[in-house]
Scaffold this active site. Structure first.
Site, PDB file in Angstrom:
ATOM      1  N   LYS A  55      15.294  -3.381  -6.052  1.00 47.59           N
ATOM      2  CA  LYS A  55      14.498  -3.093  -4.871  1.00 47.59           C
ATOM      3  C   LYS A  55      14.537  -4.226  -3.976  1.00 47.59           C
ATOM      4  CE  LYS A  55       9.725  -2.792  -3.987  1.00 47.59           C
ATOM      5  NZ  LYS A  55       9.630  -3.004  -2.645  1.00 47.59           N
ATOM      6  N   ASP A 103      13.326  -0.767   0.514  1.00 45.09           N
ATOM      7  CA  ASP A 103      12.091  -0.308   0.778  1.00 45.09           C
ATOM      8  C   ASP A 103      11.602  -0.874   2.188  1.00 45.09           C
ATOM      9  OD1 ASP A 103       9.399   0.546   0.462  1.00 45.09           O
ATOM     10  OD2 ASP A 103       8.877  -1.231  -0.778  1.00 45.09           O
ATOM     11  N   LYS A 130      10.048   1.052   4.660  1.00 40.53           N
ATOM     12  CA  LYS A 130       8.946   1.902   4.945  1.00 40.53           C
ATOM     13  C   LYS A 130       8.952   2.052   6.604  1.00 40.53           C
ATOM     14  CE  LYS A 130       5.750   0.520   1.299  1.00 40.53           C
ATOM     15  NZ  LYS A 130       6.465  -0.745   0.584  1.00 40.53           N
ATOM     16  N   ASP A 179       8.365   5.255  13.002  1.00 37.84           N
ATOM     17  CA  ASP A 179       8.540   5.153  14.438  1.00 37.84           C
ATOM     18  C   ASP A 179       8.604   6.690  14.904  1.00 37.84           C
ATOM     19  OD1 ASP A 179       9.239   4.365  17.221  1.00 37.84           O
ATOM     20  OD2 ASP A 179       9.948   2.323  15.976  1.00 37.84           O
ATOM     21  N   THR A 232      -1.176   1.581  -1.260  1.00 39.86           N
ATOM     22  CA  THR A 232      -2.075   1.085  -2.319  1.00 39.86           C
ATOM     23  C   THR A 232      -3.005   0.026  -1.837  1.00 39.86           C
ATOM     24  OG1 THR A 232      -0.222   0.044  -3.128  1.00 39.86           O
ATOM     25  CG2 THR A 232      -0.807   2.289  -4.211  1.00 39.86           C
ATOM     26  N   ARG A 283       6.645  -9.077  -9.939  1.00 42.25           N
ATOM     27  CA  ARG A 283       6.214 -10.566 -10.574  1.00 42.25           C
ATOM     28  C   ARG A 283       6.425 -10.570 -11.867  1.00 42.25           C
ATOM     29  NH1 ARG A 283       1.432 -10.463  -6.497  1.00 42.25           N
ATOM     30  NH2 ARG A 283       1.670  -8.404  -6.561  1.00 42.25           N
TER      31      ARG A 283
HETATM   32  O1  C5P Z   1       4.961  -7.997  -8.066  1.00 40.22           O
HETATM   33  P1  C5P Z   1       4.550  -6.475  -8.178  1.00 40.22           P
HETATM   34  O2  C5P Z   1       5.134  -5.880  -9.496  1.00 40.22           O
HETATM   35  O3  C5P Z   1       3.202  -6.061  -7.887  1.00 40.22           O
HETATM   36  O4  C5P Z   1       5.388  -5.677  -6.867  1.00 40.22           O
HETATM   37  C1  C5P Z   1       5.610  -4.495  -6.821  1.00 40.22           C
HETATM   38  C2  C5P Z   1       6.505  -4.011  -5.698  1.00 40.22           C
HETATM   39  O5  C5P Z   1       6.211  -2.700  -5.088  1.00 40.22           O
HETATM   40  C3  C5P Z   1       6.473  -4.802  -4.266  1.00 40.22           C
HETATM   41  O6  C5P Z   1       7.703  -5.021  -3.879  1.00 40.22           O
HETATM   42  C4  C5P Z   1       5.530  -4.344  -3.339  1.00 40.22           C
HETATM   43  O7  C5P Z   1       5.789  -4.336  -2.062  1.00 40.22           O
HETATM   44  C5  C5P Z   1       5.992  -2.837  -3.872  1.00 40.22           C
HETATM   45  N1  C5P Z   1       5.185  -1.733  -3.310  1.00 40.22           N
HETATM   46  C6  C5P Z   1       3.580  -1.747  -3.793  1.00 40.22           C
HETATM   47  N2  C5P Z   1       2.942  -0.627  -3.503  1.00 40.22           N
HETATM   48  C7  C5P Z   1       3.464   0.254  -2.866  1.00 40.22           C
HETATM   49  C8  C5P Z   1       4.533   0.274  -2.212  1.00 40.22           C
HETATM   50  C9  C5P Z   1       5.344  -0.700  -2.614  1.00 40.22           C
HETATM   51  O8  C5P Z   1       3.214  -2.723  -4.555  1.00 40.22           O
HETATM   52  N3  C5P Z   1       2.652   1.297  -2.228  1.00 40.22           N
END
Ligand code: C5P
Length: 222
Positions: free
Chosen positions: A31, A56, A58, A61, A112, A203
């Site tokens: 991703k 991703d 998102k 528009d 979220t 992460r």
């Molecule tokens: O580091 P972490 O596991 O929290 O990363 C989650 C990934 O999922 C990030 O790229 C974040 O932008 C993405 N994401 C999210 N919640 C969403 C949509 C995408 O955490 N609702």
């Protein structure tokens, strides 16, 4: 099926390429989000080194603009692309039509990062669950292939819409790893048991001492 999607959230192209080399063997998709795409554009996606890409962005528009953006992205051959369901049925339908046999279109319902109060401030009455269900129905009726949702909404959405929609779930934390800024998390095992098709992990992989080993450990249980 490889259910793990590694989120490569860095503006550093060299680091991204190194991370992908380490984790790609354990992942269904890689991703890239707004941060990476804003820094490196379409050319940056070579960092995926041939692995299927979940882009991703998102998109949100007017339908004509979103359809144009989807068409402009087609040559990149990404496997999945996100739009905001809140853009409305016509916008989601325009994205789906423009994607044709190209990327799967996944709709984001309620971010979220928005809690009940923050959602209310945007003018939405009735709470998060109701809004997620409303936007999920709108997006799927308009032709979206699936949804991005929190782990806590997976079973609700499976009950409402059955097995067909692709459900992609971020906010995943292997037992014992740092939660960071994610508020409501589940382990990979829990999310898959609830009905997730794919789990997005950032992460816990990218900040691990050995990202390849971290990805392998998650892939084993997902
Ligand atoms: O580091 P972490 O596991 O929290 O990363 C989650 C990934 O999922 C990030 O790229 C974040 O932008 C993405 N994401 C999210 N919640 C969403 C949509 C995408 O955490 N609702």
């Amino acid at each position: 099926m490889k259910r793990l999607i590694a989120a490569i959230d860095t503006p550093d192209a060299m680091r991204a390429a190194a991370l992908v080399r380490a984790v790609a063997p354990h992942c269904g998709l890689i991703k890239f989000g707004l941060e990476f795409f804003a820094a490196h554009g379409p050319a940056g996606l070579t960092a995926a080194q041939g692995a299927p890409v979940f882009l991703d962005l998102k998109l949100h528009d007017i339908p004509n603009t979103v359809a144009g953006a989807v068409r402009a992205l087609l040559p990149l051959n990404v496997a999945m692309l996100t739009v905001h369901a809140a853009g409305g049925a016509a916008m989601v339908a325009a994205a789906a039509a423009a994607a044709e046999k190209g990327p799967k279109i996944l709709a984001v319902t309620v971010l979220t990062s928005l809690d009940g109060q923050a959602l209310h401030e945007t003018g939405v009455a009735g709470g998060t669950k109701q809004q997620v269900l409303r936007l999920a129905r709108l997006a799927l009726d308009a032709g979206a292939d699936g949804l991005v949702c929190s782990a806590h909404e997976v079973s609700l959405l499976r009950d409402a819409f059955g097995p067909a929609p692709i459900l992609v779930v971020p906010g995943i934390r292997p037992a014992g790893s740092a939660v960071g800024d994610q508020a409501r998390v589940m382990t990979p095992e829990q999310a898959v048991a609830a009905g997730a098709d794919y789990i997005v992990v950032g992460r816990p992989i990218t900040e691990a001492a050995d990202p390849g080993a971290a990805a392998a450990a998650i892939a084993k249980v997902a």
